[in-house]
Enzyme design. Sequence first.
Site, PDB file in Angstrom:
ATOM      1  N   TRP A  47       0.869  -1.180   0.000  1.00 17.33           N
ATOM      2  CA  TRP A  47       0.000   0.000   0.000  1.00 17.33           C
ATOM      3  C   TRP A  47       0.901   1.224   0.000  1.00 17.33           C
ATOM      4  O   TRP A  47       1.538   1.526   0.999  1.00 17.33           O
ATOM      5  CB  TRP A  47      -0.938   0.025   1.200  1.00 17.33           C
ATOM      6  N   ARG A  48       0.966   1.918  -1.148  1.00 15.66           N
ATOM      7  CA  ARG A  48       1.707   3.160  -1.252  1.00 15.66           C
ATOM      8  C   ARG A  48       0.824   4.272  -0.696  1.00 15.66           C
ATOM      9  O   ARG A  48       0.140   4.991  -1.411  1.00 15.66           O
ATOM     10  CB  ARG A  48       2.091   3.416  -2.707  1.00 15.66           C
ATOM     11  N   ARG A  82       6.069   6.806   0.869  1.00  6.02           N
ATOM     12  CA  ARG A  82       7.272   7.261   0.185  1.00  6.02           C
ATOM     13  C   ARG A  82       7.303   8.780   0.214  1.00  6.02           C
ATOM     14  O   ARG A  82       6.400   9.443  -0.295  1.00  6.02           O
ATOM     15  CB  ARG A  82       7.265   6.742  -1.266  1.00  6.02           C
ATOM     16  N   GLU A  86      12.115  11.255  -1.945  1.00  2.62           N
ATOM     17  CA  GLU A  86      12.532   9.978  -2.527  1.00  2.62           C
ATOM     18  C   GLU A  86      11.553   9.497  -3.592  1.00  2.62           C
ATOM     19  O   GLU A  86      11.431   8.306  -3.856  1.00  2.62           O
ATOM     20  CB  GLU A  86      12.721   8.922  -1.429  1.00  2.62           C
ATOM     21  N   HIS A 143      15.982   5.573  -2.301  1.00  7.22           N
ATOM     22  CA  HIS A 143      15.642   5.760  -3.705  1.00  7.22           C
ATOM     23  C   HIS A 143      16.325   7.008  -4.233  1.00  7.22           C
ATOM     24  O   HIS A 143      16.275   8.066  -3.607  1.00  7.22           O
ATOM     25  CB  HIS A 143      14.127   5.898  -3.885  1.00  7.22           C
ATOM     26  N   LYS A 170      16.790  -2.444   0.773  1.00  4.86           N
ATOM     27  CA  LYS A 170      16.285  -2.109  -0.566  1.00  4.86           C
ATOM     28  C   LYS A 170      16.894  -0.810  -1.092  1.00  4.86           C
ATOM     29  O   LYS A 170      16.886   0.209  -0.403  1.00  4.86           O
ATOM     30  CB  LYS A 170      14.758  -1.963  -0.538  1.00  4.86           C
ATOM     31  N   ARG A 213      15.128  -5.664 -12.935  1.00  9.90           N
ATOM     32  CA  ARG A 213      13.878  -6.120 -12.324  1.00  9.90           C
ATOM     33  C   ARG A 213      13.590  -7.582 -12.669  1.00  9.90           C
ATOM     34  O   ARG A 213      12.784  -8.224 -12.013  1.00  9.90           O
ATOM     35  CB  ARG A 213      12.711  -5.253 -12.811  1.00  9.90           C
ATOM     36  N   SER A 232       4.148   2.240  -9.819  1.00 11.46           N
ATOM     37  CA  SER A 232       4.519   3.161  -8.749  1.00 11.46           C
ATOM     38  C   SER A 232       5.908   3.733  -8.945  1.00 11.46           C
ATOM     39  O   SER A 232       6.341   4.597  -8.184  1.00 11.46           O
ATOM     40  CB  SER A 232       4.430   2.453  -7.389  1.00 11.46           C
ATOM     41  N   GLN A 236       8.480  -0.237 -14.237  1.00  6.79           N
ATOM     42  CA  GLN A 236       7.703  -1.411 -13.853  1.00  6.79           C
ATOM     43  C   GLN A 236       6.913  -1.924 -15.047  1.00  6.79           C
ATOM     44  O   GLN A 236       6.298  -1.154 -15.777  1.00  6.79           O
ATOM     45  CB  GLN A 236       6.732  -1.078 -12.715  1.00  6.79           C
TER      46      GLN A 236
END
Length: 257
Positions: A47-48, A82, A86, A143, A170, A213, A232, A236
């Site tokens: 969940w962003r 986020r 970033e 990020h 990450k 990825r 997101s 992607q």
Amino acid sequence: MNTVYIKNLAIGEGKPKICIPICGKTKADILNEAENILKLPADIIEWRADWYEEIFDPAAVGDSLAALRAVIGEMPLLFTFRSVQEGGEKGISPQKYMELAQLVCESGMIDALDVELFMDSKINPMIVDMAHQHQIVIIASNHDFRKTPEKDELTRRMILMDEMGADILKVAVMPKSKTDVLELLSATEEMGRLYTEKPVITMSMGPMGLISRLAGEVFGSVLTFGAGEKASAPGQISARQLEMVLNTIHDNMGGEL
């Protein structure tokens, strides 16, 4: 590499796991996206929450989180705010970041929590301790949407994440050349070989970084993000395309790597 369990999902074993983000702005959007994700090859949902219009209303967050959990059932859930610095949708103060983390940890509705490495050196350890008290896995993150730091800097940041007590490390960066992509892949391999037993997630963003990825099983990245209704982050691809490629690589590696 150690295995980290998010619910019953083994992170660090087998092929990279697929995470699909929810980026809805309203509760209705969030629940609709969740229902659609359940039809896709997702191993975990993110969940962003920085996309959510009412993210700074604790009652609304609690209500939406409970409704989301009701829809996804036992699917592992990663909560991420986020920050704008970033690449996120909203700014947030360290104090509000801490309060939001406390709210979602105490809700009993989440299984993993994203904590930005450079959010605040004082509150980050507090968030890590609090999350662990609630049996919540910490994914420390960093990020860079402007560039790809040198390999030594990438490994330095992941080492800092390890030292702050994160369970999974990450890093996501933006390449300006093919060499930048190789730098990220090299840092990923070196991190797992020399510096940590913890699972690592890395990606080079944008079209140029797409290979990162897809090839995580070769270089040591344990999770990758696929798009559901919307991406997101740059680069992607759809979760279904992602699943096909990951399966192809895994089935043909023969356990050699």
